[in-house]
Structures are given as structure tokens and as C-alpha cells.
Design a protein around this motif. Structure first.
Motif, mmCIF file in Angstrom:
data_model
loop_
_atom_site.group_PDB
_atom_site.id
_atom_site.type_symbol
_atom_site.label_atom_id
_atom_site.label_comp_id
_atom_site.label_asym_id
_atom_site.label_seq_id
_atom_site.Cartn_x
_atom_site.Cartn_y
_atom_site.Cartn_z
ATOM 1 N N ALA A 5 0.855 -1.191 0.000
ATOM 2 C CA ALA A 5 0.000 0.000 0.000
ATOM 3 C C ALA A 5 0.891 1.242 0.000
ATOM 4 N N LYS A 7 1.214 5.223 0.195
ATOM 5 C CA LYS A 7 0.411 6.313 0.750
ATOM 6 C C LYS A 7 -0.015 7.320 -0.310
ATOM 7 N N LEU A 10 -3.138 6.321 -2.553
ATOM 8 C CA LEU A 10 -4.408 5.931 -1.939
ATOM 9 C C LEU A 10 -5.043 7.111 -1.207
ATOM 10 N N GLU A 12 -6.391 9.149 1.857
ATOM 11 C CA GLU A 12 -5.800 9.187 3.191
ATOM 12 C C GLU A 12 -6.552 8.284 4.167
ATOM 13 N N PHE A 15 -5.676 4.639 3.558
ATOM 14 C CA PHE A 15 -4.326 4.319 3.999
ATOM 15 C C PHE A 15 -4.270 4.200 5.522
ATOM 16 N N GLU A 16 -5.009 5.081 6.234
ATOM 17 C CA GLU A 16 -5.037 5.010 7.697
ATOM 18 C C GLU A 16 -5.692 3.706 8.168
ATOM 19 N N ILE A 18 -5.661 0.866 6.539
ATOM 20 C CA ILE A 18 -4.687 -0.201 6.300
ATOM 21 C C ILE A 18 -3.604 -0.174 7.372
ATOM 22 N N LYS A 19 -3.121 1.026 7.670
ATOM 23 C CA LYS A 19 -2.020 1.184 8.623
ATOM 24 C C LYS A 19 -2.405 0.683 10.005
#
Length: 391
Positions: A5, A7, A10, A12, A15-16, A18-19
Motif C-alpha cells: 500500500a 500512501k 491511496l 488518506e 491508507f489510515e 490499512i495502517k
């Protein structure tokens, strides 16, 4: 497959998400797959979208972490441990072994005939039976083997095999024992001890060949030395019990003639051999009641144990069965077995009896050997052992 992924590529919020994913959360990932030589499997996915089906809460994290865990902890969490790559590999090898066993017998003129799990009597002595309550206060037992019923179906169909779970109430904690395990048992009418040896040899060579052909990647993942398996070719070495005892004594074993082999003895017999060893003609006193005695030496049974190399011990045991009704009755009495429970079995010798023979092979021991495992507990999804009934 490894998914990447990026950053900057994608939204935001995505991405958060996923993180902040937790271990073993369930997700559906979409993206573009590309070749990547450095990645496991040779491919990677560039993530474009992700849907969270279930997020494991941080307050109750997945119990199996990347750190080292003890075997008891892992067995307590066997329902989750099955998701690891090592367990995937073992169970896929097991699946291949079972497929190969069926294909071998099916393509060699055998008919699969299922045998009962509830039985009225013991097959190999009464000390390792699981007793269960049947109807009207009657006692029944979980089968130790399908062999006796196989003998009946062999008299009807010629060449048969059964394949199913068997149960032994042995209070054993060795690395080779389970209380519930799967066994394949062929039986052949008009057959003798030599027929059993040839069939057993052919089966093992075929099964190992199939594992090497179709599960090489899994075996590599298990760090199995494939050269050891590639060496398993016919013919296997044949050895009499007499000679085996003499050999063991030269290697420091305390075994005396008339004694059965222990695990250490089996290991010693094959320690300098690459292929299995077939040991035949054990004393009748240490074999089950149904073994045909040797005409030349009646104190010996026409049976054979196939002992695998690398310390894996007996993989196959079998031989020729008694086909004389009077001798069978005598053996049943000598073993203090209830004659009335064996009336149907004695009938097989009264009506159209013929010399017949067969063997049993435990799937778990075979899989442990092929995979190079230390213990049979990993060869079945949910092992049952002396002190383990859960999960």
C-alpha cells in the motif's frame, strides 16, 4: 501474496485504515498484480482498494504472535495454529498421501469397503480398547482395526481395502502415538506373506513418489531433505526376526529372542540404511491371534513389519492370516478372547476358506516420515493424545 500500500496512491482515510489493521483481521484486497522476483512467490500486488470484513480488536489481540510459542500453547490454540504456513504444508502433504493411497489401490484392482467403528470384540487384545455404552446396557468398543471385517469382504470380493479412523487406548506418550488415527488396510484372498511384502513395498514407493511430484514446495517449506525421500526405491531390504535380533545385539541392544522391538530397536535397525527394512517371521507369542504360523517353524508367525529409516519406526504391519478353523479356535482360546464374539469370524474358515493376507498402514506415521516431523501430533488437524482431548 505480499500486498503493498503506497500512501501517495491511496485516499488518506483508506491508507489510515490499512495502517491500523490488526493481526488476523479479515479483509478483501483489490489491486494490480505485478512480477517481483524478490517477493515470496515471485509476485506482489499494488493495493488499490481494501474492504475490512472483521477487525480483530486491539483489546483482545490474536493469541499466536510472530514470537516463539511453546508446543502446549500452540496445541491449546490448534484451531488457530492451523492457519500457519507450516501447518498448511503438512496438511497438504497429508492430503496428497491419502489421495495417492486411494489411487494406488483403486488402480490395482482393490475395492474400497467401509468397516464398522462400533465392534463387539477386540481385534488385537483387550487392553487397548475404548469401551462405549451401546443400547439395552450392551457394551461395544471403538475399532482398533478394520482387518477382521476386511477378511469377510475379501472372501466376497477378492481384493479389498478399508480406510478410516481407528482407536487405541494405549497410555503412551511417545512421539509416534495417537489415540485416534487413520489407517488404510488392504486384504487379499489367495495371498501369502510374500504378496503382502510386494504390495507394501509398491504402496510406499508410489506414495512417496506422488508427494515428491505434487508437494515438493511444501516439503521444501518444511526443510525436508528431499534426497532422503528420493532414495526410497524398490527393492527394500528383507530380514528375518532371527537376524534382526542378532544385528540389534551387535549394536548394543539388550533385546533377547522372543522380545518385541521397542522404538530404539527400530531406530537401530535402520540407522545405517536409506530405505525401509522389512522384518518377517516374529515369534507367534508376540503377535496377534490371527497370524498364520510358519509350516517349517510353527513358533514363528508369517507376519512382517516395515520399518522406516531416520528413526520413524514401524510404518506398516501385516501378514498372512490363519485359514484353518481348528487352529483359529485354539488361538482364540489361548488369547482368552470371547469365542461367541468371533462366531462370524470363525464362519469364514468353515465356509469356503482360502489363504489370505493383508496389512495396515497408519497415515499419521507415514506423513510424519515424509514431512520429517519430530512428532505425529502435527500430522492431523486435531490430534487426540493421552492428555489431549481439546480443542
Amino acid at each position: 501474496m505480499q500486498c503493498v500500500a503506497v500512501k501517495s496512491a491511496l485516499p488518506e482515510e483508506l491508507f489510515e485504515t490499512i495502517k491500523n489493521l490488526t493481526q488476523e483481521s479479515s479483509i478483501i484486497v483489490t489491486g494490480k498484480i505485478r512480477a517481483e522476483q524478490r517477493a515470496p512467490g515471485g509476485y506482489e500486488m499494488d493495493v488499490e482498494g481494501l474492504e475490512v470484513l472483521q477487525r480483530v480488536p486491539e483489546s483482545d489481540p490474536y493469541p499466536i504472535t510472530p514470537k516463539e510459542h511453546g508446543i502446549d500453547f500452540l496445541m491449546d490454540h490448534r484451531h488457530l495454529w492451523l492457519r500457519s504456513q507450516r501447518q498448511h504444508a503438512i496438511l497438504r502433504v497429508r492430503h496428497e498421501v491419502i489421495r495417492a493411497v486411494r489411487d494406488y489401490f483403486d488402480s490395482n484392482g482393490f475395492t474400497l469397503v467401509d468397516t464398522p467403528i462400533f465392534t463387539p470384540a477386540a481385534c488385537e487384545g483387550t487392553t487397548t480398547l475404548f469401551e462405549v455404552n451401546y443400547f439395552e446396557d450392551e457394551k461395544a468398543y471403538l475399532t482398533q482395526s478394520g482387518q477382521l471385517y476386511n477378511e469377510a469382504t475379501a472372501m466376497a470380493l477378492g481384493k479389498v481395502y478399508c480406510f478410516g479412523p481407528t482407536f487405541r487406548a494405549e497410555k503412551s506418550k511417545t512421539r509416534r502415538h495417537l489415540t485416534e488415527f487413520w489407517m488404510v488396510e488392504p486384504e487379499m484372498a489367495y495371498a501369502n506373506l510374500e504378496d503382502v511384502k510386494q504390495l507394501a513395498e509398491g504402496l510406499l514407493v508410489y506414495v512417496i513418489g506422488r508427494a515428491l511430484e505434487n508437494r515438493r514446495e511444501e516439503l521444501k517449506r518444511l526443510e525436508r531433505d528431499l534426497s532422503k525421500l528420493e532414495a526410497i526405491q524398490a527393492p527394500f531390504e528383507r530380514m528375518s526376526y532371527d537376524d534382526a535380533v542378532k544385528l540389534l545385539q551387535t549394536k548394543g541392544s539388550e533385546i533377547q529372542w522372543g522380545g518385541d522391538f521397542g522404538g530404539t530397536d527400530e531406530t537401530l535397525l535402520t540407522e545405517d540404511r536409506q530405505r525401509p527394512v522389512m522384518v518377517d517371521r516374529f515369534p507367534t507369542s508376540i503377535k496377534a491371534f490371527y497370524f498364520q504360523p510358519d509350516d517349517a517353524r510353527p513358533e514363528l508367525a508369517l507376519g512382517v513389519d516395515v520399518i522406516a529409516p531416520e528413526g520413524y519406526g514401524e510404518i506398516i504391519g501385516g501378514g498372512q492370516r490363519i485359514h484353518d478353523p481348528e487352529l483359529l479356535l485354539k488361538r482364540i482360546e489361548e488369547h482368552n478372547l470371547p469365542k461367541e464374539a468371533f462366531n462370524w469370524y470363525i464362519d469364514l474358515r468353515k465356509y469356503g476358506t482360502v489363504p489370505h493376507a493383508g496389512f495396515g498402514m497408519g497415515i499419521e506415521r507415514c506423513v510424519a516420515w515424509i514431512c520429517g516431523l519430530e512428532h505425529v501430533r502435527e500430522t492431523i488437524a486435531f490430534p487426540r493424545m493421552l492428555y489431549r482431548l481439546r480443542p
